[in-house]
Design a protein around this motif. Sequence first.
Motif, PDB file in Angstrom:
ATOM      1  N   THR A  21       2.995   4.590  10.427  1.00 38.19           N
ATOM      2  CA  THR A  21       3.755   4.521   9.132  1.00 38.19           C
ATOM      3  C   THR A  21       4.877   3.240   9.356  1.00 38.19           C
ATOM      4  O   THR A  21       5.437   2.873   8.318  1.00 38.19           O
ATOM      5  N   SER A  50       0.835  -1.201   0.003  1.00 44.23           N
ATOM      6  CA  SER A  50       0.066   0.052  -0.096  1.00 44.23           C
ATOM      7  C   SER A  50       0.870   1.232  -0.019  1.00 44.23           C
ATOM      8  O   SER A  50       0.475   2.224  -0.203  1.00 44.23           O
ATOM      9  N   LYS A  51       2.346   1.200   0.175  1.00 41.98           N
ATOM     10  CA  LYS A  51       3.258   2.187   0.294  1.00 41.98           C
ATOM     11  C   LYS A  51       2.940   3.004   1.452  1.00 41.98           C
ATOM     12  O   LYS A  51       3.445   4.289   1.457  1.00 41.98           O
ATOM     13  N   SER A  52       1.986   2.854   2.477  1.00 40.29           N
ATOM     14  CA  SER A  52       1.506   3.675   3.283  1.00 40.29           C
ATOM     15  C   SER A  52       2.319   3.268   4.795  1.00 40.29           C
ATOM     16  O   SER A  52       2.308   4.170   5.567  1.00 40.29           O
ATOM     17  N   LYS A  76      -3.096   5.378  12.159  1.00 39.71           N
ATOM     18  CA  LYS A  76      -2.600   5.935  10.963  1.00 39.71           C
ATOM     19  C   LYS A  76      -1.020   5.795  11.239  1.00 39.71           C
ATOM     20  O   LYS A  76      -0.348   6.878  11.088  1.00 39.71           O
TER      21      LYS A  76
END
Length: 263
Positions: free
Chosen positions: A196, A154-156, A194
């Motif tokens: 990372t 998801s690259k997140s 949220k």
Amino acid sequence: MNVGHIPEKELVAIILYISLFFIIVAVALIIFFYFSRKKIIQKELEKIDLILRYQKEQLHAIIITQEEERKRIAQDLHDDISSKLNIVSLNSHLLTAPNLTESETAEITENIINLTTKALENSRKIAHNLLPPVFEKFGLNAGIEELCEEFESSKSVKTHYINEIDFDDKDIDRHLHVFRILQELMNNSLRHGKATEIWISFTSKDENNICDYEDNGIGFDSSKIENQKGLGMKNIDSRISFLEGTIEINSEINKGIAVKFTF
């Protein structure tokens, strides 16, 4: 005092008083042990009641989770599979229409192929979510590696996974619970936290398997009970109970979450 000089009546009275004293002491001891035993039994009953209530709550959480999972699968089947197959059916009927040009036939055929391809991909995705093939074939370690890769795609979020345990393939049913716990934690980290970055490690100590999980998300106040009683956490508690393990959750606002569980 010479007992031989005590009058017979006084001797009888003394014996009666002594007997009465021992009877009173015996009755007092019986009453004491009766109420002590009653109190112990009451505490045991309360303990059993708490265990049964806890098990009932866990069972309720599992049932709710299963129902939510069924709803999600039904929704996915309806939205991703049924809708596409309906359009495939409509396009198939169009092919039977008279006077179709070659280009129209090619266009309808291409639509059918594209839709069936997407429906097939989505059905595989749904099946994968139910039980990842790599988990079934190669076990927990491979399943978690693939799970980390999926989240990273998801690259997140960036994942860090370390495993020092040689998992026994015979325990795959139990390992599925470990996999689902991590899946739930990672989903929470991404959706609610949220985060990372996520760190997962497996170690073994005193014949206990330990999983340490951390993220760098927004966290929450773990001192508040209500923050640990969501549907997801109840589901995790149920799985931990099945694994006969323990779980410890620590989190602070803006300091991520740290979870340690044994199995």
